[in-house]
Write an enzyme that holds these catalytic residues in place. Structure first.
Site, mmCIF file in Angstrom:
data_model
loop_
_atom_site.group_PDB
_atom_site.id
_atom_site.type_symbol
_atom_site.label_atom_id
_atom_site.label_comp_id
_atom_site.label_asym_id
_atom_site.label_seq_id
_atom_site.Cartn_x
_atom_site.Cartn_y
_atom_site.Cartn_z
ATOM 1 N N GLY A 126 -39.415 -10.863 64.962
ATOM 2 C CA GLY A 126 -38.121 -10.207 64.833
ATOM 3 C C GLY A 126 -38.254 -8.754 64.432
ATOM 4 N N HIS A 158 -27.507 -1.706 60.896
ATOM 5 C CA HIS A 158 -28.039 -1.194 62.159
ATOM 6 C C HIS A 158 -26.990 -0.330 62.861
ATOM 7 C CE1 HIS A 158 -31.038 -4.406 61.590
ATOM 8 N NE2 HIS A 158 -31.813 -3.663 62.358
ATOM 9 N N LYS A 162 -25.952 -2.340 68.451
ATOM 10 C CA LYS A 162 -26.698 -3.598 68.325
ATOM 11 C C LYS A 162 -25.766 -4.765 68.610
ATOM 12 C CE LYS A 162 -29.929 -6.115 65.357
ATOM 13 N NZ LYS A 162 -30.884 -6.282 66.488
ATOM 14 N N THR A 169 -34.657 -9.517 61.992
ATOM 15 C CA THR A 169 -35.376 -9.265 60.744
ATOM 16 C C THR A 169 -34.689 -9.942 59.567
ATOM 17 O OG1 THR A 169 -36.131 -7.139 61.593
ATOM 18 C CG2 THR A 169 -36.257 -7.471 59.217
#
EC number: 1.17.1.8
Length: 272
Positions: A126, A158, A162, A169
């Site tokens: 990830g 992020h 996205k 993660t």
């Protein structure tokens, strides 16, 4: 002297695709052998250098996966789950190493990809950065050391483009925390709070996703108890950390036996 490793890049017009091309150009250990894009993309058939706004480099952007991988030792893939499954199948057919940074996959999709590892080397993570993988190990150890009086929250931020949440993660960190506590993440995961939710359930691992601007990637693991808090934090300020990690993974995998690996294997951080 070792011959530079021939690398194919998927999704070459995207953020990570462009960063991978730039990173390959600065390395003597690897060379760009193929550039792939989805069928119908404007770049198909064009010289990659010209498509990127530079000079010719003799690599045409293609949508022919099999041909591209036949002349490559490894393919680096930051695309979509459906595309990654196709790349995994193609890589297995020709014996190419498949380095996967794609996130947002279901358990069924991951199983389809890992099934190809019987005859090919797959490195899937990830997050490809050294710092994040160290954070994963630290999270596991801290979670193991603290009891359920410490609430665990994973907060990730992020950029506004996205498409999946929580990030891959964040899920890695949640899995690490759950493993440290000896529980299944599925049993304790809390991914959405809205309205009258009631008190927080003891032992839950919460996730918070922030989307905005051009944030590359920020992850915090919060351990909060009465009177004290511990925060483990990683900030990526440049996507090159992911590109460098992906290239490191490809080079590490060059002489490995077929199987499914992750960045903890690559970095020598795996327990046991």
């Amino acid at each position: 002297m070792t011959t530079p490793m021939k690398i194919a890049i998927t999704g070459v017009s995207g953020r990570m695709g462009r960063m991978l091309v730039d990173t390959i150009d600065t390395s003597d250990a690897v060379t760009l052998s193929a550039a792939l894009e989805r069928p119908g993309h404007d770049w198909i058939g064009r010289d990659l250098g010209l498509a990127l706004g530079g000079t010719e480099r003799g690599v045409l952007v293609s949508d022919d996966i099999d041909s591209a991988l036949a002349d490559s030792e490894a393919v680096i893939d930051f695309t979509s789950p459906a595309a990654t499954i196709r790349f995994a199948q193609a890589a297995a057919r020709v014996g190419a190493i498949h380095v996967i940074g794609t996130t947002g996959m279901t358990e069924q999709e991951i199983a389809q990809i890992d099934a190809q590892a019987a005859g090919a080397v797959i490195v899937r993570a990830g997050n490809m950065s050294l710092g994040v993988n160290l954070l994963v190990q630290l999270t596991k150890r801290v979670a193991a050391a603290l009891d359920e009086d410490f609430d665990i929250e994973v907060i990730e931020s992020h950029h506004n483009q996205k498409v999946d949440a929580p990030s891959g993660t964040a899920l890695m960190l949640g899995e690490a925390a759950a493993e440290g506590r000896g529980v299944s993440l599925d049993a304790v995961s809390d991914r959405g709070r809205d309205g009258l939710t009631g008190a927080r359930q003891k032992g839950d691992i919460g996730f918070v996703s922030v989307r905005g601007g051009d944030i590359v990637g920020e992850h915090d693991v919060l351990f909060a108890a009465q009177g004290e808090r511990i925060t483990l934090r990683h900030v990526a300020s440049d996507r090159s950390v992911f590109a460098r990690g992906a290239l490191k993974a490809a080079l590490w995998a060059r002489h490995r036996a077929p199987g499914a690996y992750d960045m903890l294997d690559v970095l020598g951080l795996k327990d046991g």
